[in-house]
Design an enzyme around this catalytic site. Structure first.
Site, PDB file in Angstrom:
ATOM      1  CB  CYS A  27      67.140  37.905  19.131  1.00  0.00           C
ATOM      2  SG  CYS A  27      67.915  38.816  20.641  1.00  0.00           S
ATOM      3  CB  CYS A  81      69.384  42.106  20.614  1.00  0.00           C
ATOM      4  SG  CYS A  81      69.743  40.541  21.342  1.00  0.00           S
TER       5      CYS A  81
END
Length: 77
Positions: free
Chosen positions: A10, A13
């Site tokens: 994501c 992240c």
């Protein structure tokens, strides 16, 4: 020192991974930075909220993006 950024890819992240790499470079830390995306390995840390930061096999943060200052503080403790 081994640092792992746990996340499935994501945006949060990816940002945390880049922030950690920047801090390691700025502070000239002797550290290995790993981006762990394997969900089974992530689950082995008992983390349900991503992204998460693991330092020497200890979960030090999870479930939120960390600022540059926060990452510096966590890595210099």
């Amino acid at each position: 020192m081994e640092i792992k950024v746990l996340g499935t890819g994501c945006a949060g992240c990816k940002v945390l991974h880049e922030t950690v790499k920047q801090v390691v470079a700025e502070l000239k830390l002797a550290a290995t930075v790993v981006k762990e995306e394997d969900i089974m390995k992530i689950m082995s840390y008992n983390v349900m909220a991503l992204p998460a930061l693991v330092v020497d096999e200890q979960v030090v943060a999870k479930g939120r993006k960390l600022s540059l200052a926060e990452v510096k503080e966590l890595l210099t403790k």
